[in-house]
Design a protein around this motif. Structure first.
Motif, PDB file in Angstrom:
ATOM      1  N   PHE A 129       0.847  -1.189   0.000  1.00 29.74           N
ATOM      2  CA  PHE A 129       0.000   0.000   0.000  1.00 29.74           C
ATOM      3  C   PHE A 129       0.883   1.240   0.000  1.00 29.74           C
ATOM      4  O   PHE A 129       1.800   1.364   0.805  1.00 29.74           O
ATOM      5  CB  PHE A 129      -0.930   0.044   1.214  1.00 29.74           C
ATOM      6  N   PHE A 130       0.573   2.156  -0.911  1.00 30.09           N
ATOM      7  CA  PHE A 130       1.328   3.397  -1.027  1.00 30.09           C
ATOM      8  C   PHE A 130       0.378   4.550  -1.328  1.00 30.09           C
ATOM      9  O   PHE A 130      -0.571   4.392  -2.089  1.00 30.09           O
ATOM     10  CB  PHE A 130       2.358   3.317  -2.161  1.00 30.09           C
ATOM     11  N   PRO A 182       4.870  -5.656  -8.565  1.00 29.91           N
ATOM     12  CA  PRO A 182       4.614  -5.193  -7.191  1.00 29.91           C
ATOM     13  C   PRO A 182       4.417  -3.681  -7.156  1.00 29.91           C
ATOM     14  O   PRO A 182       5.137  -2.938  -7.829  1.00 29.91           O
ATOM     15  CB  PRO A 182       5.875  -5.607  -6.429  1.00 29.91           C
ATOM     16  N   ALA A 183       3.445  -3.225  -6.412  1.00 35.92           N
ATOM     17  CA  ALA A 183       3.226  -1.785  -6.247  1.00 35.92           C
ATOM     18  C   ALA A 183       4.442  -1.183  -5.550  1.00 35.92           C
ATOM     19  O   ALA A 183       5.011  -1.782  -4.643  1.00 35.92           O
ATOM     20  CB  ALA A 183       1.959  -1.529  -5.438  1.00 35.92           C
ATOM     21  N   MET A 184       4.826   0.009  -5.999  1.00 35.59           N
ATOM     22  CA  MET A 184       5.965   0.720  -5.420  1.00 35.59           C
ATOM     23  C   MET A 184       5.555   2.158  -5.153  1.00 35.59           C
ATOM     24  O   MET A 184       4.543   2.634  -5.677  1.00 35.59           O
ATOM     25  CB  MET A 184       7.168   0.697  -6.383  1.00 35.59           C
ATOM     26  N   THR A 189       1.379   8.711 -10.879  1.00 34.23           N
ATOM     27  CA  THR A 189       0.834   7.533 -11.546  1.00 34.23           C
ATOM     28  C   THR A 189       1.656   6.316 -11.149  1.00 34.23           C
ATOM     29  O   THR A 189       2.891   6.382 -11.179  1.00 34.23           O
ATOM     30  CB  THR A 189       0.890   7.691 -13.080  1.00 34.23           C
ATOM     31  N   PRO A 190       1.031   5.209 -10.756  1.00 38.06           N
ATOM     32  CA  PRO A 190       1.795   4.023 -10.370  1.00 38.06           C
ATOM     33  C   PRO A 190       2.867   3.669 -11.405  1.00 38.06           C
ATOM     34  O   PRO A 190       2.597   3.613 -12.600  1.00 38.06           O
ATOM     35  CB  PRO A 190       0.719   2.933 -10.279  1.00 38.06           C
ATOM     36  N   GLY A 191       4.092   3.471 -10.908  1.00 37.77           N
ATOM     37  CA  GLY A 191       5.209   3.101 -11.779  1.00 37.77           C
ATOM     38  C   GLY A 191       5.997   4.266 -12.330  1.00 37.77           C
ATOM     39  O   GLY A 191       7.024   4.059 -12.987  1.00 37.77           O
ATOM     40  N   ASP A 192       5.555   5.496 -12.059  1.00 39.90           N
ATOM     41  CA  ASP A 192       6.204   6.647 -12.709  1.00 39.90           C
ATOM     42  C   ASP A 192       7.598   6.961 -12.163  1.00 39.90           C
ATOM     43  O   ASP A 192       8.455   7.458 -12.899  1.00 39.90           O
ATOM     44  CB  ASP A 192       5.319   7.895 -12.656  1.00 39.90           C
ATOM     45  N   VAL A 193       7.873   6.652 -10.902  1.00 35.40           N
ATOM     46  CA  VAL A 193       9.174   7.004 -10.322  1.00 35.40           C
ATOM     47  C   VAL A 193      10.307   6.219 -10.966  1.00 35.40           C
ATOM     48  O   VAL A 193      11.333   6.787 -11.361  1.00 35.40           O
ATOM     49  CB  VAL A 193       9.171   6.794  -8.798  1.00 35.40           C
ATOM     50  N   ALA A 194      10.130   4.893 -11.091  1.00 30.42           N
ATOM     51  CA  ALA A 194      11.182   4.061 -11.684  1.00 30.42           C
ATOM     52  C   ALA A 194      11.477   4.476 -13.123  1.00 30.42           C
ATOM     53  O   ALA A 194      12.637   4.568 -13.535  1.00 30.42           O
ATOM     54  CB  ALA A 194      10.778   2.588 -11.631  1.00 30.42           C
ATOM     55  N   ILE A 284      12.782  -4.843  -9.620  1.00 28.15           N
ATOM     56  CA  ILE A 284      11.320  -4.836  -9.725  1.00 28.15           C
ATOM     57  C   ILE A 284      10.865  -5.849 -10.765  1.00 28.15           C
ATOM     58  O   ILE A 284       9.881  -6.577 -10.553  1.00 28.15           O
ATOM     59  CB  ILE A 284      10.811  -3.426 -10.074  1.00 28.15           C
ATOM     60  N   ALA A 285      11.584  -5.916 -11.884  1.00 25.58           N
ATOM     61  CA  ALA A 285      11.239  -6.880 -12.938  1.00 25.58           C
ATOM     62  C   ALA A 285      11.380  -8.316 -12.421  1.00 25.58           C
ATOM     63  O   ALA A 285      10.556  -9.187 -12.725  1.00 25.58           O
ATOM     64  CB  ALA A 285      12.135  -6.662 -14.157  1.00 25.58           C
ATOM     65  N   GLU A 286      12.425  -8.545 -11.626  1.00 26.21           N
ATOM     66  CA  GLU A 286      12.646  -9.879 -11.071  1.00 26.21           C
ATOM     67  C   GLU A 286      11.543 -10.266 -10.091  1.00 26.21           C
ATOM     68  O   GLU A 286      11.197 -11.443  -9.955  1.00 26.21           O
ATOM     69  CB  GLU A 286      14.010  -9.929 -10.376  1.00 26.21           C
TER      70      GLU A 286
END
Length: 332
Positions: A129-130, A182-184, A189-194, A284-286
């Protein structure tokens, strides 16, 4: 009239540095203007939450605490066969997704949830949860178990407030065999930081490499200027103005050397930032696994996140120790 003045500037218009990302803190040796450029690039301009730092616990809890109830209400409605849409915001952006099916808010009640079958149970404890760094949304992931305890699938939910009440904005359904990321921690938007980290690292390196080429050219010119001034002084060693020119040329040459050294040092830092971002993305991909194995998401953090957490804990412990020492000294 012979004095030569040197100015070494990097013109970066309209910089408004409102927050420095933790990942930029190792670059403080930079010229202030260049440091701000790099920091803003890491932060993606006004979106300073691109640093990947989570909001305060109080802000997270504001979204986290009502989330299980929202999910349970949705799951009960889905098992009952009607009323699922009531858990969603009344918005054009609201969506329900399963595989290739993407239903709008008006279409949600007509959908059949493959996880909400008799005997299945929603685990109300979120795996992940984030709350977004911009505070506008929150993302959570929940497992759904079969009667025998095996994982039936996973819900990936994004929440947003409607008239100050948190509701579902998007719900994506994964069955046991479906791969899940996995949520980070995210910014907007989810995934935008990476994704941002990879792009900003490339931008930093490109910028610094170009600045190094410019700095090397300016250094060569400074060397030539000093050599010319020294030659002029050698011909007329008693001229005070020529001595001043040599002094100014020497000072400028040293400044050019320092500028180049700073840029080269920062390029090494930017390359390290790129390598760390690439490593995080690979981690994250792993950890992208079938929903049946998503229980492994619990507690997952990238190496960078772990390092930042450890550094933060170390700094907080140091501050606490210093405070206690001051209190003890005062009491004694």
């Amino acid at each position: 009239m012979f004095a030569r003045t040197a100015t070494i500037t990097i013109s970066i218009a309209a910089l408004a540095l409102s927050a420095i990302p933790v990942r930029a803190q190792y670059m403080m040796h930079l010229d202030p203007n260049l440091y701000m450029f790099v920091a803003m690039n890491m932060n993606s301009g006004p979106n300073t939450c691109m640093n990947g730092i989570a909001p305060p616990d109080k802000e997270i809890d504001e979204a986290r605490l009502p989330a299980p109830g929202i999910m349970q209400a949705y799951f009960a409605a889905a098992q009952g066969g009607s009323g699922k849409a009531a858990s969603f915001r009344n918005s054009k952006k609201a969506s329900w997704t399963y595989g290739d099916t993407v239903a709008s808010q008006a279409q949600i009640d007509a959908q059949t949830d493959p996880l909400a079958v008799a005997g299945n149970r929603l685990d109300t404890n979120a795996l992940r949860f984030f709350r977004s760094g911009d505070f506008q949304t929150a993302q959570g992931q929940w497992l759904v178990n079969r009667a025998d305890g095996e994982v039936a699938g996973l819900y990936d939910a994004v929440f947003k407030r409607e008239k100050k009440i948190w509701k579902l904005e998007r719900l994506t359904i994964f069955t046991a065999a479906d791969p899940v990321v996995p949520a980070m921690q995210y910014c907007a938007t989810p995934g935008d930081v990476a994704e941002h980290n990879m792009k900003s690292a490339a931008n930093q390196i490109d910028y610094l490499e170009k600045e190094i080429v410019k700095a090397q050219a300016k250094l060569e010119k400074a060397k030539e200027a000093l050599a010319a001034d020294e030659a002029a002084l050698a011909a007329k060693p008693s001229r005070a103005e020529l001595k001043e020119m040599v002094r100014q040329s020497t000072k400028q040459l040293e400044a050019r050397k320092k500028k180049l050294a700073d840029l080269q040092e920062n390029l090494v830092d930017a390359q390290k930032y790129r390598d760390n971002s690439s490593r995080d993305k690979a981690e994250i991909a792993e950890m992208t696994l079938p929903a049946a194995q998503a229980a492994r998401f619990s507690g997952f953090e990238t190496t960078t996140a772990k390092d930042l957490a450890a550094k933060k804990a170390e700094e907080e412990a140091k501050k606490k120790a210093e405070k206690e020492a001051k209190q003890a000294a005062k009491a004694g």
